[in-house]
Motif scaffolding. Structure first.
Motif, PDB file in Angstrom:
ATOM      1  N   VAL A  63       5.945   3.227   0.285  1.00  0.00           N
ATOM      2  CA  VAL A  63       5.007   2.113   0.354  1.00  0.00           C
ATOM      3  C   VAL A  63       5.240   1.304   1.628  1.00  0.00           C
ATOM      4  O   VAL A  63       6.305   1.358   2.236  1.00  0.00           O
ATOM      5  CB  VAL A  63       5.141   1.185  -0.876  1.00  0.00           C
ATOM      6  CG1 VAL A  63       4.728   1.905  -2.145  1.00  0.00           C
ATOM      7  CG2 VAL A  63       6.560   0.663  -1.007  1.00  0.00           C
ATOM      8  N   ALA A  64       4.213   0.565   2.004  1.00  0.00           N
ATOM      9  CA  ALA A  64       4.287  -0.356   3.139  1.00  0.00           C
ATOM     10  C   ALA A  64       3.915  -1.748   2.658  1.00  0.00           C
ATOM     11  O   ALA A  64       3.067  -1.907   1.772  1.00  0.00           O
ATOM     12  CB  ALA A  64       3.335   0.093   4.251  1.00  0.00           C
ATOM     13  N   PHE A 113       0.851  -1.192   0.000  1.00  0.00           N
ATOM     14  CA  PHE A 113       0.000   0.000   0.000  1.00  0.00           C
ATOM     15  C   PHE A 113       0.881   1.234   0.000  1.00  0.00           C
ATOM     16  O   PHE A 113       1.911   1.259   0.682  1.00  0.00           O
ATOM     17  CB  PHE A 113      -0.903   0.022   1.235  1.00  0.00           C
ATOM     18  CG  PHE A 113      -1.658   1.324   1.399  1.00  0.00           C
ATOM     19  CD1 PHE A 113      -2.815   1.558   0.690  1.00  0.00           C
ATOM     20  CD2 PHE A 113      -1.183   2.313   2.265  1.00  0.00           C
ATOM     21  CE1 PHE A 113      -3.501   2.760   0.827  1.00  0.00           C
ATOM     22  CE2 PHE A 113      -1.867   3.515   2.402  1.00  0.00           C
ATOM     23  CZ  PHE A 113      -3.025   3.742   1.694  1.00  0.00           C
ATOM     24  N   GLY A 114       0.499   2.256  -0.763  1.00  0.00           N
ATOM     25  CA  GLY A 114       1.293   3.473  -0.747  1.00  0.00           C
ATOM     26  C   GLY A 114       0.712   4.553  -1.622  1.00  0.00           C
ATOM     27  O   GLY A 114      -0.419   4.452  -2.125  1.00  0.00           O
ATOM     28  N   LEU A 115       1.488   5.598  -1.804  1.00  0.00           N
ATOM     29  CA  LEU A 115       1.110   6.699  -2.673  1.00  0.00           C
ATOM     30  C   LEU A 115       1.020   6.168  -4.097  1.00  0.00           C
ATOM     31  O   LEU A 115       1.887   5.422  -4.542  1.00  0.00           O
ATOM     32  CB  LEU A 115       2.163   7.800  -2.577  1.00  0.00           C
ATOM     33  CG  LEU A 115       1.809   9.169  -3.146  1.00  0.00           C
ATOM     34  CD1 LEU A 115       0.690   9.812  -2.339  1.00  0.00           C
ATOM     35  CD2 LEU A 115       3.044  10.059  -3.151  1.00  0.00           C
ATOM     36  N   ARG A 142      -6.592  -7.053  10.866  1.00  0.00           N
ATOM     37  CA  ARG A 142      -7.078  -5.667  10.803  1.00  0.00           C
ATOM     38  C   ARG A 142      -6.006  -4.703  11.292  1.00  0.00           C
ATOM     39  O   ARG A 142      -5.805  -3.630  10.714  1.00  0.00           O
ATOM     40  CB  ARG A 142      -8.366  -5.509  11.624  1.00  0.00           C
ATOM     41  CG  ARG A 142      -8.895  -4.069  11.659  1.00  0.00           C
ATOM     42  CD  ARG A 142     -10.318  -4.006  12.141  1.00  0.00           C
ATOM     43  NE  ARG A 142     -11.237  -4.617  11.189  1.00  0.00           N
ATOM     44  CZ  ARG A 142     -11.728  -4.002  10.128  1.00  0.00           C
ATOM     45  NH1 ARG A 142     -11.391  -2.740   9.857  1.00  0.00           N
ATOM     46  NH2 ARG A 142     -12.553  -4.620   9.320  1.00  0.00           N
ATOM     47  N   HIS A 143      -5.300  -5.074  12.357  1.00  0.00           N
ATOM     48  CA  HIS A 143      -4.241  -4.200  12.877  1.00  0.00           C
ATOM     49  C   HIS A 143      -3.155  -3.996  11.830  1.00  0.00           C
ATOM     50  O   HIS A 143      -2.630  -2.883  11.665  1.00  0.00           O
ATOM     51  CB  HIS A 143      -3.640  -4.795  14.147  1.00  0.00           C
ATOM     52  CG  HIS A 143      -2.560  -3.956  14.750  1.00  0.00           C
ATOM     53  ND1 HIS A 143      -1.222  -4.157  14.456  1.00  0.00           N
ATOM     54  CD2 HIS A 143      -2.613  -2.911  15.590  1.00  0.00           C
ATOM     55  CE1 HIS A 143      -0.501  -3.263  15.107  1.00  0.00           C
ATOM     56  NE2 HIS A 143      -1.317  -2.499  15.808  1.00  0.00           N
ATOM     57  N   MET A 161      -0.500  -0.287   7.968  1.00  0.00           N
ATOM     58  CA  MET A 161       0.005   0.044   6.631  1.00  0.00           C
ATOM     59  C   MET A 161      -0.354   1.481   6.259  1.00  0.00           C
ATOM     60  O   MET A 161       0.470   2.241   5.737  1.00  0.00           O
ATOM     61  CB  MET A 161      -0.580  -0.911   5.585  1.00  0.00           C
ATOM     62  CG  MET A 161      -0.114  -2.335   5.693  1.00  0.00           C
ATOM     63  SD  MET A 161      -0.797  -3.368   4.364  1.00  0.00           S
ATOM     64  CE  MET A 161       0.313  -2.965   3.016  1.00  0.00           C
ATOM     65  N   VAL A 162      -1.608   1.841   6.521  1.00  0.00           N
ATOM     66  CA  VAL A 162      -2.066   3.182   6.183  1.00  0.00           C
ATOM     67  C   VAL A 162      -1.321   4.227   7.005  1.00  0.00           C
ATOM     68  O   VAL A 162      -1.008   5.314   6.507  1.00  0.00           O
ATOM     69  CB  VAL A 162      -3.587   3.293   6.395  1.00  0.00           C
ATOM     70  CG1 VAL A 162      -4.081   4.706   6.115  1.00  0.00           C
ATOM     71  CG2 VAL A 162      -4.324   2.293   5.506  1.00  0.00           C
TER      72      VAL A 162
END
Length: 724
Positions: free
Chosen positions: A638-639, A625-627, A647-648, A653-654
């Motif tokens: 990114v992560a 996940f990332g820009l 969920r955690h 990541m966000v």
């Protein structure tokens, strides 16, 4: 201060019999002091190994006063471990002999196996065939060896290595020597078990970590890793071990896992060093980035285990070092705790008026005549509920050296008060002192009581960061349970099979249909296979601005081929766009097979992010996940997390990406719907787990809004090789 006894993990590792052996054979034992077979004998004898030692050398009757044997077969007693010091070519036969004798494990020192390629690969395969046939576990080959100091098994014959509670697995023998020398200088850090895994032909990092997790003498498992053999299994084991004790990993270099050049953004970024770090942290591992951080962080975690959080109170006797500490704490992702009014007043009551009682606390000369007052300040800030950790910075331990010898008594009283405080509160005390290198009495007393003292602010801060990160990981353990995979739909499985049969990836319309079928919001779209259909399409969408995109298995980057047209309204605009796309794509790739065009409403402006999945060859499915947009490979903000997600993990990541401030609404823009993004990440994770032929997935860009999101482009790469 918790140096707890650790509960055992479920099941018992078979490595206990090998790494804590009751009887050892030295195959290739020698009277030549330059040979490993000699040095290993010396190590066992000097350290007082209490088990049986069997030197194997057909040309000797006695080696270093111990009866020698011509072969393993000639020994009447049982043997748990064989150290094999003979050339690589002898190994298949010797392993077979070990098996016939009932030897449980063998340490293979020789090189010349898989690492040299060619004949070495065949030789290693022959050795492993003998290992499997005769049930002999292999450490190595090409290993530096092993020791278990609490069992007095020192097969490296290293001198002055103190028994302790740091377990170490290292692919570099020199890295071990570096830590041993550092520990010898430190005088306080000791080791439990060390193993050099070598080629990991049989026993891998995950096996060694499982053993260290079960070993009562190991309070922290520490690993130097150049490459994982089975990263997916390692993450599973690490998740179990970090629940009961800390794990520290120093991963050298970028992983370069041998993945083929990927055609998607996600595939291009997967396999990176950053990915490996994220995946390790996901399962509670403390990752260090510099070789000189390994031992300090391992020591701190072994002694202190964890902290309630990342809010640190700094108590300092020097303004400059207080400022430096604040900088380093901020860089490490820690917070300066906000001290309550009550705490600040209590500090004013004991310090000079010129002292600073906000965090960092600067005693401003108040302790020059009474260094024990530093302990009082630590007690005061420790009582503050806003404080998770206490960091003492300055010259404690050196007041009697710097000012007057009679201050030694005050320093010793201060040390005892700190020790009492450490046992009373569940908040770690970490000390940095200018005088740590010369080990004055007060600092020695702190070390003896299990309080770490560092000669580097940077090292101390890394310990604080690791303690806080571990504490928060354990605190959120209940939220770490991965979500379950969705039940795959038969019609979607059929789409994958059809794509595989045709040797292609999913078309965008198919990829979006898969997402839609599992509850992911995707805008309405129409596949147009003939220009005659455009009139009906225009009528269906009315006055909405539309986008048209080519659909072709041969054209991966549609924009480059002129295969995308935007802001289209009305039938004529659609016809013109259709003609232009067909001409451009045929010119771009004359052999391209074009299925048609996809027409869908234009998405409104939003914040671009990317969500992607790649099946890493070492770690398995990994979500990113990332820009988003064109900047994803330029900024690489990114992560990564291993799939399936909890969920955690999705929420973290966000929060991890540097661009999170944009998501929170920078420069007057509205904040995006983070909850919707988290939900999307979890749904993507569950889909990936359900469809084994989904090799890579790219949602780029996803437009994040104040309420919800829009998936502008979706691409799914199909695994053409793996059977279901």
């Amino acid at each position: 201060m918790a140096i707890a006894q650790h509960q055992s993990l479920s099941g018992r590792s078979p490595l206990h019999d090998i790494l804590a052996p009751e009887a050892i054979a030295i195959v290739g034992a020698s009277s030549d002091s330059t040979k490993r077979g000699y040095k290993a004998m010396v190590g066992l004898i000097k350290d007082g190994y209490e088990g049986a030692i069997y030197p194997i050398n057909p040309k000797a009757d006695m080696i270093l006063g111990v009866k020698a044997y011509p072969s393993l077969e000639a020994i009447s007693g049982k043997i748990d471990l064989a150290l094999i010091c003979t050339p690589a070519s002898s190994l298949p036969g010797i392993i077979a002999e070990c098996g016939k004798k009932g030897v449980k494990g063998a340490v293979v020192l020789a090189s010349g196996f898989k690492e040299i390629g060619g004949e070495g690969v065949k030789l290693e395969e022959a050795m492993m065939a003998a290992s499997r046939e005769h049930n002999v576990r292999i450490i190595g080959p090409n290993t530096s060896g092993m020791f278990n100091l609490h069992k007095k098994v020192n097969l490296l014959a290293l001198a002055n290595v103190k028994p302790g509670h740091v377990g170490f697995i290292s692919q570099s023998g020199n890295m071990l020597l570096s830590l041993v020398l550092e520990a010898e200088h430190n005088r306080h850090v000791g080791f439990s078990t060390y193993v050099g895994p070598g080629n990991q032909a049989d026993i891998g990092f995950n096996d060694y970590l499982r053993y260290l997790g079960e070993d009562d003498q190991t309070h922290v498992a520490t690993l130097y890793v150049e490459g994982f053999r089975d990263g997916e299994r390692f993450l599973q084991v690490a998740r179990d071990v970090t629940a009961v004790k800390p794990v520290v990993v120093y991963k050298s270099g970028s992983t370069e896992l041998g993945a083929k050049a990927a055609s998607s953004h996600t595939g291009a970024l997967a396999g990176s060093y950053a990915m490996t770090v994220d995946l390790l942290r996901q399962v509670g591992v403390s990752v260090v980035h510099q070789s000189d951080e390994v031992l300090p962080v391992a020591e701190g975690l072994a002694q202190l285990q964890k902290a309630p959080g990342k809010r640190v109170a700094v108590v300092s006797d020097g303004g400059g070092q207080a400022t430096i500490s604040s900088d380093r704490l901020s860089e490490a992702g820690l917070e300066l705790a906000t001290l309550s009014d009550t705490t600040q007043q209590r500090l004013r009551d004991v310090l000079f008026p010129q002292a600073s009682v906000i965090n960092p606390v600067d005693v401003a000369g108040s302790t020059d005549a009474n260094p024990a007052l530093l302990a009082t300040c630590m007690e005061i800030v420790a009582d503050d509920p806003n404080v998770d950790q206490i960091f003492l910075v300055g010259m404690f331990g050196g007041y009697s050296i710097r000012f007057a010898e009679q201050l030694l008594g005050d320093e010793m009283r201060g040390a005892e008060a700190m020790i009492e405080l450490a046992h009373r509160v569940d908040k770690p005390l970490v000390i940095y002192s200018l005088y740590a290198p010369i080990k004055p009495p007060a600092l020695r007393r702190l070390h003896e009581a299990g309080l770490p003292v560092y000669s580097s602010i940077e090292h101390a801060v890394q310990v604080l960061a690791a303690l806080g990160e571990r504490g928060l990981y354990l605190k959120n353990a209940a939220d770490q349970v991965p979500i379950e995979a969705v039940v795959p739909h038969a019609n979607q499985l059929a789409v994958f099979e059809k794509a595989r049969a045709e040797g292609r990836d999913l078309f965008e319309v198919e990829a979006k249909a898969l997402l839609r079928s599992h509850g992911i919001a995707v805008a309405e779209e129409i596949l147009v296979t003939d220009a005659s259909e455009l009139a009906d399409v225009a009528a269906h969408f009315g006055d909405q601005a539309l986008v048209m995109k080519v659909v072709s298995k041969d054209i991966l980057h549609k924009s480059d081929a002129g295969g995308v047209k935007l802001f289209l309204k009305g039938e004529q605009a659609l016809r013109d766009a259709h003609d232009q796309i067909m001409r451009s794509c045929k010119a771009y790739l004359p052999t391209a097979e074009i299925k048609g065009v996809l027409v869908t409403p234009m998405a409104k402006k939003g914040t671009e992010v990317i969500i992607g999945v790649s099946r890493d060859p070492i770690f398995g499915p990994v979500l990113m996940f990332g820009l988003g947009g064109i900047f994803v490979e330029i900024l690489e903000d990114v992560a990564f997390r291993a799939v399936p997600l909890s969920r955690h993990a999705a929420e973290s990541m966000v929060e991890q990406i540097k661009a999170r401030k944009i998501l929170e609404g920078a420069r007057g823009e509205a904040a995006v719907d983070k909850a919707a993004l988290v939900d999307l990440l979890l749904k993507v994770s569950s889909i990936v787990s359900a469809y084994p032929h989904l090799a890579e997935l790219d949602l780029n860009p996803v437009l994040a809004y104040e309420d919800g999101y829009a998936i502008v482009d979706a691409r799914i790469i199909v695994d053409q090789e793996t059977s279901a």
